[in-house]
Design an enzyme around this catalytic site. Structure first.
Site, mmCIF file in Angstrom:
data_model
loop_
_atom_site.group_PDB
_atom_site.id
_atom_site.type_symbol
_atom_site.label_atom_id
_atom_site.label_comp_id
_atom_site.label_asym_id
_atom_site.label_seq_id
_atom_site.Cartn_x
_atom_site.Cartn_y
_atom_site.Cartn_z
ATOM 1 N N LYS A 277 20.332 -24.331 99.077
ATOM 2 C CA LYS A 277 20.719 -24.182 97.676
ATOM 3 C C LYS A 277 19.687 -24.873 96.795
ATOM 4 C CE LYS A 277 25.788 -24.219 98.209
ATOM 5 N NZ LYS A 277 26.059 -22.874 97.709
ATOM 6 N N ARG A 351 32.799 -18.526 105.448
ATOM 7 C CA ARG A 351 33.473 -17.411 106.125
ATOM 8 C C ARG A 351 33.268 -17.484 107.641
ATOM 9 N NH1 ARG A 351 30.223 -13.127 102.601
ATOM 10 N NH2 ARG A 351 30.434 -14.845 101.132
HETATM 11 N N1 BES Z 1 30.561 -23.296 98.947
HETATM 12 C C1 BES Z 1 29.946 -22.147 98.391
HETATM 13 C C2 BES Z 1 30.773 -21.515 97.273
HETATM 14 C C3 BES Z 1 30.969 -22.342 96.043
HETATM 15 C C4 BES Z 1 30.103 -22.237 94.965
HETATM 16 C C5 BES Z 1 32.034 -23.212 95.944
HETATM 17 C C6 BES Z 1 30.308 -22.979 93.829
HETATM 18 C C7 BES Z 1 32.254 -23.964 94.795
HETATM 19 C C8 BES Z 1 31.388 -23.847 93.732
HETATM 20 C C9 BES Z 1 29.738 -21.094 99.485
HETATM 21 O O1 BES Z 1 29.533 -21.588 100.755
HETATM 22 C C10 BES Z 1 28.525 -20.317 99.139
HETATM 23 O O2 BES Z 1 27.473 -20.896 99.114
HETATM 24 N N2 BES Z 1 28.698 -19.030 98.878
HETATM 25 C C11 BES Z 1 27.614 -18.169 98.551
HETATM 26 C C12 BES Z 1 27.784 -16.886 99.336
HETATM 27 C C13 BES Z 1 26.595 -15.981 99.267
HETATM 28 C C14 BES Z 1 25.401 -16.596 99.962
HETATM 29 C C15 BES Z 1 26.963 -14.666 99.928
HETATM 30 C C16 BES Z 1 27.678 -17.918 97.057
HETATM 31 O O3 BES Z 1 28.764 -17.819 96.507
HETATM 32 O O4 BES Z 1 26.617 -17.854 96.435
HETATM 33 MN MN MN Z 2 27.515 -22.086 101.147
#
Ligand code: BES
Ligand code: MN
Ligand code: ZN
Length: 505
Positions: A277, A351
């Protein structure tokens, strides 16, 4: 150890007989301007005060809290006016308005010892809402503060209500206290920094919270997870020096007719892994274990309430980190039960661990399966930071929505459009962990659905709660909601369990 500063709650009929540090009275936004809401308090001084609200600059808006000198006829050091928002002559304030007003007052009265809440709460239910709001407002996260007075939240409240003395009130107040404890323990787990909370210490905290309750706890460590085929947890956990855990918590009272399974996402820190990230996207990612904290504490509250249904909670705990041991984009893993997944993006890790949890929970053939996860950023795009999403089979989804409404939590039903399913097809495995980006919250839910099993030849009724935004309050505190961990979804799950019991007769 989770120390929950226990708020003492009692009730009284006559505000004139309550000795306290602060007496809280509600101000509403009426059709003709601000007005004191509880006429039953009576007394000349309060009437005079009601007439002066305008010149005092008091509006009655939610979260407004104003301290005024005590009035002779009450044994309170100060009178506190708390805004309750719009009021109408036609209807009593909603339970959620009472919860928020009580929570806001108690939260903003930090440092005051004993608070009497003389809000417009005539019924047992309304009085319980006031107590619940107070318990939720009396929270501060102080584990890493060196100042001694850092944890000085309100210690005791008296709910002033004509319902004091009614037979059903003590149990209703006890329920409020139990919910307050469960939500606050959830907040503390979420707030605890990832330096201190990782899968092993999370499992230990779960053990600690469970003691003295009729629940059984089983912790699967990294070795057991690998041997038993939990490829999702093992794969996501591989990049971290802190190995993953799967914690199974069981509450199985004798009289139970129904069996409910709960699965929670417990990523104790989500860096994204090798699909790293950006720095700004990582700052709040200690909250990525909120789902696991929610299902744990909801189960413990259900056990403490002694509800006659079986509940099993599965906490899917891992830390998502990049390293030479980390899983790579293109890796293929085998989820518990045998389905394979190609990892296209290591940041779609929730997931993967949830797939293991859902498959393991399904193997026990529960009557209903509910999972809770901070799963997607797309949840916040769709519904913002205060409204959670609920998806899944119509029956469970609608029952969760109804329970949330009763609990005073904001949930909204979202669809699972079939056309998104092919976007999860993989060239090499049964499924890919990433698909269509538009409607990403729905795509993620459709991925999870693949791991919900069958019972007696029928798909297990299932709902998925995406609490990505609402689990963590990045803004200012409001009502009974503090900054950071909110504990959202605990009260909805408890209300859902109560509804299941009521329906089962
Ligand atoms: N933990 C994150 C989702 C999240 C984002 C929770 C902001 C709380 C606040 C999750 O693991 C994630 O990174 N999801 C990605 C999925 C994508 C790579 C398909 C996302 O939402 O960008
Ligand atoms: Mn994530
Ligand atoms: Zn995540």
């Amino acid at each position: 150890m989770i120390k929950t500063t226990e708020l003492k709650i009692n009730a009284a009929k006559d505000p004139r007989k309550v000795r306290c540090d602060a007496l809280v009275v509600a101000v509403g936004q009426g059709p003709d301007g601000p007005e004191l809401v509880d006429g039953s308090l009576g007394g000349k001084a309060l009437q005079a005060l009601s007439r002066s609200l305008g010149v005092l600059g008091i509006t009655g808006a939610a979260d407004e809290v104003r301290r005024l000198p005590g009035i002779d006829e009450f044994h309170a050091e100060v009178i506190v006016l708390v805004g309750i928002g719009q009021i109408s002559a036609a209807a009593d304030p909603t339970e959620e308005k009472l919860r928020r007003a009580a929570g806001s007052a108690v939260r903003q009265l930090r440092g005051v010892g004993h608070v009497a809440l003389a809000l417009p709460a005539a019924s047992v239910r309304a009085a319980a809402a006031v107590a619940e709001g107070a318990a939720l407002g009396a929270y501060a996260y102080t584990e890493h503060r060196s100042a001694k007075d850092a944890g000085d939240v309100v210690a005791a409240v008296t709910v002033v209500t004509p319902a004091a003395g009614e037979k059903s009130l003590p149990a209703a107040l006890e329920r409020a206290a139990i919910l307050g404890r469960a939500v606050n323990a959830t907040r503390t787990l979420v707030n605890r920094p990832p330096s201190h909370l990782y899968p092993e210490t999370f499992a230990a905290a779960a053990q600690d919270l469970s003691k003295n309750l009729p629940v059984k706890l089983t912790v699967l460590d990294e070795e057991k997870l690998a041997n038993d085929g939990y490829g999702g947890l093992v794969g996501v956990g591989k990049g971290s020096s802190r190995p993953p855990r799967l914690v199974k918590v069981e509450y199985a009272p004798a009289r139970a007719k129904v069996k409910l399974a709960l699965v929670g996402k417990g990523i104790t820190f989500d860096s994204g892994g090798l699909s790293l990230k950006p720095a700004t996207g990582m700052t709040t990612m200690k909250c990525d274990m909120a789902g696991a904290a929610v299902v744990l504490n909801a189960l413990l509250a259900i056990a403490e309430l002694g509800l006659p249904l079986k509940v099993t909670a599965w906490l899917c705990l891992a830390e998502n980190m990049p390293s030479g041991h980390a899983q790579r984009p293109s890796d293929v893993m085998t989820i518990f039960g045998g389905k394979t997944v190609e990892v296209l993006n290591t940041d779609a890790e929730g997931r993967l661990v949830m797939a293991d949890g859902l498959a393991a929970a399904s193997a026990e053939e529960p009557d209903a399966l509910i999972d809770v996860a901070t799963l997607t950023g797309a949840q916040m795009v769709a519904l913002g930071s205060r409204v959670s999403a609920v998806m899944g089979d119509d029956g469970v989804r609608d029952a969760v929505k109804a329970a949330a409404d009763r609990a005073g939590e904001l949930f909204w039903p979202m669809p699972l459009p079939e056309e998104l399913r092919p976007s999860l097809d993989s060239q090499v495995a049964d499924l890919a962990n990433m698909g269509e980006k538009f409607g990403g919250m729905l795509t993620a839910a459709i991925f999870l659905r693949e791991f919900v099993g069958e019972s007696n030849g029928r798909k297990i009724p299932w709902a998925h709660l995406d609490i990505a935004g609402p689990a963590f309050n990045e803004g200012a505190p409001y009502g009974y909601t503090p900054k950071e961990g909110t504990g959202v979804a605990v009260r909805t799950l408890v209300a859902y369990a109560e509804d299941v019991v009521a329906r089962a007769g």
